[in-house]
Motif scaffolding. Structure first.
Motif, mmCIF file in Angstrom:
data_model
loop_
_atom_site.group_PDB
_atom_site.id
_atom_site.type_symbol
_atom_site.label_atom_id
_atom_site.label_comp_id
_atom_site.label_asym_id
_atom_site.label_seq_id
_atom_site.Cartn_x
_atom_site.Cartn_y
_atom_site.Cartn_z
ATOM 1 N N ASP A 154 -20.562 72.410 -5.358
ATOM 2 C CA ASP A 154 -21.242 72.999 -4.248
ATOM 3 C C ASP A 154 -20.278 73.763 -3.341
ATOM 4 O OD1 ASP A 154 -23.594 71.641 -5.125
ATOM 5 O OD2 ASP A 154 -23.160 70.077 -3.752
ATOM 6 N N ILE A 155 -20.816 74.987 -2.721
ATOM 7 C CA ILE A 155 -20.084 75.564 -2.035
ATOM 8 C C ILE A 155 -20.887 76.206 -0.749
ATOM 9 C CG2 ILE A 155 -18.808 77.797 -1.527
ATOM 10 C CD1 ILE A 155 -18.656 77.973 -4.712
ATOM 11 N N GLN A 156 -20.081 75.711 0.472
ATOM 12 C CA GLN A 156 -20.909 76.009 1.874
ATOM 13 C C GLN A 156 -20.268 77.087 2.336
ATOM 14 O OE1 GLN A 156 -20.925 72.611 4.280
ATOM 15 N NE2 GLN A 156 -21.830 73.707 6.134
ATOM 16 N N LEU A 157 -21.052 78.349 2.521
ATOM 17 C CA LEU A 157 -20.597 79.501 3.241
ATOM 18 C C LEU A 157 -20.112 79.339 4.391
ATOM 19 C CD1 LEU A 157 -23.305 81.922 1.608
ATOM 20 C CD2 LEU A 157 -21.251 81.805 0.656
ATOM 21 N N ILE A 158 -18.942 79.928 4.646
ATOM 22 C CA ILE A 158 -18.313 80.194 6.034
ATOM 23 C C ILE A 158 -19.102 81.052 6.994
ATOM 24 C CG2 ILE A 158 -16.188 80.179 7.299
ATOM 25 C CD1 ILE A 158 -16.263 77.766 5.505
ATOM 26 N N PRO A 159 -19.368 80.791 8.017
ATOM 27 C CA PRO A 159 -20.126 81.562 9.010
ATOM 28 C C PRO A 159 -19.218 82.409 9.511
ATOM 29 C CG PRO A 159 -20.106 79.462 9.892
ATOM 30 C CD PRO A 159 -19.573 79.278 8.502
ATOM 31 N N CYS A 175 -9.398 74.298 -19.147
ATOM 32 C CA CYS A 175 -9.711 75.474 -18.830
ATOM 33 C C CYS A 175 -9.967 75.349 -17.126
ATOM 34 C CB CYS A 175 -11.221 75.774 -19.106
ATOM 35 S SG CYS A 175 -11.138 76.109 -21.049
ATOM 36 N N VAL A 176 -9.319 76.188 -16.416
ATOM 37 C CA VAL A 176 -9.186 76.186 -15.028
ATOM 38 C C VAL A 176 -9.839 77.342 -14.285
ATOM 39 C CG1 VAL A 176 -7.647 76.013 -12.934
ATOM 40 C CG2 VAL A 176 -6.942 74.830 -14.999
ATOM 41 N N TYR A 177 -10.831 77.253 -13.520
ATOM 42 C CA TYR A 177 -11.650 78.501 -13.062
ATOM 43 C C TYR A 177 -11.337 78.420 -11.159
ATOM 44 C CZ TYR A 177 -13.377 79.065 -17.599
ATOM 45 O OH TYR A 177 -13.351 79.307 -19.034
ATOM 46 N N TYR A 178 -11.385 79.647 -10.785
ATOM 47 C CA TYR A 178 -11.681 79.745 -9.296
ATOM 48 C C TYR A 178 -13.072 80.278 -9.149
ATOM 49 C CZ TYR A 178 -6.867 77.925 -8.506
ATOM 50 O OH TYR A 178 -5.836 77.330 -8.536
ATOM 51 N N VAL A 179 -13.829 79.849 -8.310
ATOM 52 C CA VAL A 179 -15.233 80.289 -7.978
ATOM 53 C C VAL A 179 -15.443 80.803 -6.714
ATOM 54 C CG1 VAL A 179 -17.525 79.668 -8.337
ATOM 55 C CG2 VAL A 179 -16.176 78.907 -9.995
ATOM 56 N N LYS A 180 -15.924 82.094 -6.610
ATOM 57 C CA LYS A 180 -16.109 82.514 -5.391
ATOM 58 C C LYS A 180 -17.612 83.022 -5.315
ATOM 59 C CE LYS A 180 -14.390 85.945 -2.213
ATOM 60 N NZ LYS A 180 -13.256 87.142 -1.978
ATOM 61 N N VAL A 181 -18.279 82.793 -4.053
ATOM 62 C CA VAL A 181 -19.904 83.207 -4.028
ATOM 63 C C VAL A 181 -20.022 84.051 -2.790
ATOM 64 C CG1 VAL A 181 -20.790 81.213 -5.732
ATOM 65 C CG2 VAL A 181 -20.563 81.101 -2.959
ATOM 66 N N ALA A 182 -20.925 85.051 -2.729
ATOM 67 C CA ALA A 182 -21.066 85.575 -1.433
ATOM 68 C C ALA A 182 -22.712 86.078 -1.430
ATOM 69 C CB ALA A 182 -20.335 87.152 -1.377
ATOM 70 N N PRO A 183 -23.075 86.037 -0.340
ATOM 71 C CA PRO A 183 -24.675 86.442 0.002
ATOM 72 C C PRO A 183 -24.832 87.960 -0.594
ATOM 73 C CG PRO A 183 -23.753 85.787 1.997
ATOM 74 C CD PRO A 183 -22.379 85.976 1.287
ATOM 75 N N LEU A 212 -19.612 84.682 5.224
ATOM 76 C CA LEU A 212 -18.432 85.304 4.678
ATOM 77 C C LEU A 212 -18.632 84.753 2.876
ATOM 78 C CD1 LEU A 212 -15.722 84.605 7.040
ATOM 79 C CD2 LEU A 212 -16.231 87.008 6.267
ATOM 80 N N PRO A 213 -18.151 85.757 2.000
ATOM 81 C CA PRO A 213 -17.759 85.188 0.856
ATOM 82 C C PRO A 213 -16.849 84.151 0.704
ATOM 83 C CG PRO A 213 -17.521 87.517 0.943
ATOM 84 C CD PRO A 213 -17.740 87.136 2.156
ATOM 85 N N THR A 214 -17.209 83.045 0.031
ATOM 86 C CA THR A 214 -16.580 81.739 0.182
ATOM 87 C C THR A 214 -16.266 81.260 -1.232
ATOM 88 O OG1 THR A 214 -17.696 81.267 2.104
ATOM 89 C CG2 THR A 214 -16.511 79.286 1.222
ATOM 90 N N TYR A 215 -14.939 80.454 -1.673
ATOM 91 C CA TYR A 215 -14.524 79.904 -2.470
ATOM 92 C C TYR A 215 -14.882 78.543 -2.667
ATOM 93 C CZ TYR A 215 -11.208 83.766 -3.089
ATOM 94 O OH TYR A 215 -10.618 84.970 -3.334
ATOM 95 N N TYR A 216 -14.878 77.966 -3.928
ATOM 96 C CA TYR A 216 -15.196 76.471 -4.003
ATOM 97 C C TYR A 216 -13.942 75.953 -3.172
ATOM 98 C CZ TYR A 216 -15.462 71.936 -5.980
ATOM 99 O OH TYR A 216 -15.249 70.688 -6.446
ATOM 100 N N GLY A 217 -14.341 74.997 -2.575
ATOM 101 C CA GLY A 217 -13.214 74.294 -1.718
ATOM 102 C C GLY A 217 -13.883 74.521 -0.075
ATOM 103 N N SER A 257 -6.333 78.884 -0.681
ATOM 104 C CA SER A 257 -6.518 77.571 -0.294
ATOM 105 C C SER A 257 -7.724 76.990 -0.909
ATOM 106 C CB SER A 257 -6.658 77.125 1.161
ATOM 107 O OG SER A 257 -7.678 78.164 1.482
ATOM 108 N N ALA A 258 -8.226 77.815 -2.073
ATOM 109 C CA ALA A 258 -9.344 77.493 -2.902
ATOM 110 C C ALA A 258 -9.019 76.147 -4.018
ATOM 111 C CB ALA A 258 -9.759 78.744 -3.892
ATOM 112 N N PHE A 259 -10.030 75.409 -4.246
ATOM 113 C CA PHE A 259 -10.013 74.318 -5.100
ATOM 114 C C PHE A 259 -10.036 74.886 -6.386
ATOM 115 C CE2 PHE A 259 -11.388 70.849 -1.882
ATOM 116 C CZ PHE A 259 -10.244 71.102 -1.292
#
Length: 202
Positions: free
Chosen positions: A48-53, A3-11, A22-27, A34-36
């Motif tokens: 862990d995901i660190q949001l891009i400023p 199972c392969v997933y791409y995860v994106k989070v946003a405030p 910004l909304p940021t993908y894992y990676g 370029s998401a992992f």
């Protein structure tokens, strides 16, 4: 099966970070390409995901407005409006300066921009995007007819309305073509032209 997933989070909209990150993908990237990937067989937490400023643009009186649409019968034609598409304004070093979402009619915009050259990037998961390159200057501080078109093979850019331009295509040869194709374009005024060629399957 793996199972392969791409995860994106946003405030969240009510978060203090909604307008600063910004909304940021894992990676730790804002670009789907370029998401992992995350493989869950077996899972290797934590992910862990660190949001891009958002850096913020140099202030000025420049504006960039446009519309995101889904490709029509021919992919280069804009079709139905594409709402809620994430549109990112970047500088030429890919530093994110601002973020907007297309409205119900697909329209988006950036105001208060300093003069300079920008990239306008529609982030659509699963799609490659060809960013629009827009240059604002003292003599041309507004670019208000940018078109971002979602096609089966990716997001392409152009200007609208097409019918008001002075560009015409006189002929294409040879047909069929193997390794080289010639387009005869007729322009009444000097301007940049971006050409995208698709085969029959799109």
């Amino acid at each position: 099966p793996i199972c392969v997933y791409y995860v994106k989070v946003a405030p969240a909209p009510n978060s203090a970070f909604f307008t600063t990150h910004l909304p940021t993908y894992y990676g730790n990237t804002i670009f789907w390409a370029s998401a992992f990937p995350i493989y869950l067989n077996p899972a290797t937490n934590p992910y862990d995901i660190q949001l891009i400023p958002i850096t913020g643009p140099v202030q000025g009186n420049g504006t960039i407005f446009g519309q995101v649409t889904n490709g029509g019968a021919f992919v280069m034609q804009s079709g139905t409006p594409a709402p809620n598409v994430e549109v990112i304004l970047l500088n030429m070093n890919n530093i994110p300066l601002a973020l907007d979402y297309s409205n119900s009619q697909g329209y988006f915009g950036f105001t208060g921009l300093g003069m300079g050259t920008y990239k306008v990037y529609a982030e659509v998961p699963g799609m490659t995007t060809n960013p629009a390159i827009v240059t604002l200057s003292a003599s041309n501080p507004a670019f208000n007819n940018l078109s971002l078109i979602i096609t089966p093979s990716g997001v392409i850019t152009g200007t609208e309305p097409y019918e008001n331009t002075t560009l015409s295509l006189d002929r294409i040869y040879p047909n069929p073509a193997a390794n080289e194709l010639t387009l005869d374009l007729n322009l009444h005024t000097g301007q940049g032209v971006e050409t995208t060629i698709f085969d029959l399957p799109g």
